[in-house]
Structure formats: C-alpha cells, structure tokens
Motif scaffolding. Sequence first.
Motif, PDB file in Angstrom:
ATOM      1  N   LYS A  88       0.854  -1.299  -0.021  1.00  0.00           N
ATOM      2  CA  LYS A  88       0.062   0.113   0.017  1.00  0.00           C
ATOM      3  C   LYS A  88       0.855   1.217   0.068  1.00  0.00           C
ATOM      4  O   LYS A  88       0.627   2.164  -0.831  1.00  0.00           O
ATOM      5  N   LEU A 114       2.400   1.522  -3.529  1.00  0.00           N
ATOM      6  CA  LEU A 114       1.489   2.091  -4.376  1.00  0.00           C
ATOM      7  C   LEU A 114       1.191   3.407  -4.481  1.00  0.00           C
ATOM      8  O   LEU A 114       1.276   4.237  -5.322  1.00  0.00           O
ATOM      9  N   GLN A 160       2.159   6.456  -7.134  1.00  0.00           N
ATOM     10  CA  GLN A 160       1.152   7.496  -7.577  1.00  0.00           C
ATOM     11  C   GLN A 160       1.734   8.867  -7.592  1.00  0.00           C
ATOM     12  O   GLN A 160       1.438   9.627  -8.376  1.00  0.00           O
ATOM     13  N   GLU A 189      -0.079  -8.501  -5.162  1.00  0.00           N
ATOM     14  CA  GLU A 189      -1.169  -7.584  -5.203  1.00  0.00           C
ATOM     15  C   GLU A 189      -0.701  -6.183  -5.625  1.00  0.00           C
ATOM     16  O   GLU A 189      -1.341  -5.380  -6.459  1.00  0.00           O
ATOM     17  N   ARG A 191       0.153  -6.004  -9.213  1.00  0.00           N
ATOM     18  CA  ARG A 191      -0.960  -6.113 -10.224  1.00  0.00           C
ATOM     19  C   ARG A 191      -1.544  -4.627 -10.242  1.00  0.00           C
ATOM     20  O   ARG A 191      -1.936  -4.413 -11.379  1.00  0.00           O
ATOM     21  N   GLU A 192      -1.693  -4.167  -9.222  1.00  0.00           N
ATOM     22  CA  GLU A 192      -2.255  -2.625  -9.109  1.00  0.00           C
ATOM     23  C   GLU A 192      -1.670  -1.665  -9.858  1.00  0.00           C
ATOM     24  O   GLU A 192      -1.870  -0.729 -10.192  1.00  0.00           O
ATOM     25  N   LYS A 240      -1.414  -1.394 -13.381  1.00  0.00           N
ATOM     26  CA  LYS A 240      -2.770  -0.656 -13.889  1.00  0.00           C
ATOM     27  C   LYS A 240      -2.154   1.018 -14.088  1.00  0.00           C
ATOM     28  O   LYS A 240      -3.153   1.679 -14.658  1.00  0.00           O
TER      29      LYS A 240
END
Length: 121
Positions: free
Chosen positions: A35, A38, A42, A62, A65-66, A69
């Motif tokens: 998290k 990620l 961003q 996880e 994969r995120e 995207k």
Amino acid sequence: MKSCLIVDDSRVIRMVARKIVDELGFEPVEAADGKEALDACQKNMPESILLDWNMPVMSGIEFLREMRKLPGGDKPVVVFCTTENDIEHIQEAIEAGANEYIMKPFDSEIIQAKFAQVGLL
C-alpha cells in the motif's frame, strides 16, 4: 538519477538494499508494504522496484498487479526479492509483470547482476 523503490516489511532488508542500490547509482525510496509502495508510485513512478512478496496490508503480488494498472505503471523494471522460490510463485510473478526474480538472502553482486540483466545498468 534513477530511482529504485525498495518494498519490504523488514527494516533491515530495506537498509541493506538501500545501501546496495545507492552504490549502484540509484536514488533509494523505501516502502514497508504494498500500500505504501502504491502510494509512492502514484506520487512519483520509479524506474526500478525491488519487491518482497510477503508483507502486511498489501502483498507484493497484489501491489504489482495494481501498480501495472497505473498511468506509467508499465515502465518500472520490477525485480522480486523474496524467500518464495517455487516455480508457481515465480511464474505468477512473471505473469503479473515482474521482470526478474531474486531469492533471499541476496548480496550486492546478485542485485548488480540482475540489474545489468534487465538493462538498468
């Protein structure tokens, strides 16, 4: 300077990896779980990511994969760095978008060789 996001729930592993990537000429950025990683992506997508598999909050797979995207998420070179060394995990990682796979424990020579292999050096 190219950035390398180091994602591992172990502070010691992050510290060791940070020293290695710094010596290889990368600006190290750290995240303690998927998290956090990620969120970091961003804000500023890194050129490379050293990624652990087993972490709290969000696992490495996880996160991968995120992250793939996200806008620009296809760009970072992702090297899994984990104790998961069976063929199923390796295959799952590659299918999810990992570029390479390193087994723990690792050292400077291993990371340098993998970074060279994937075109980072």
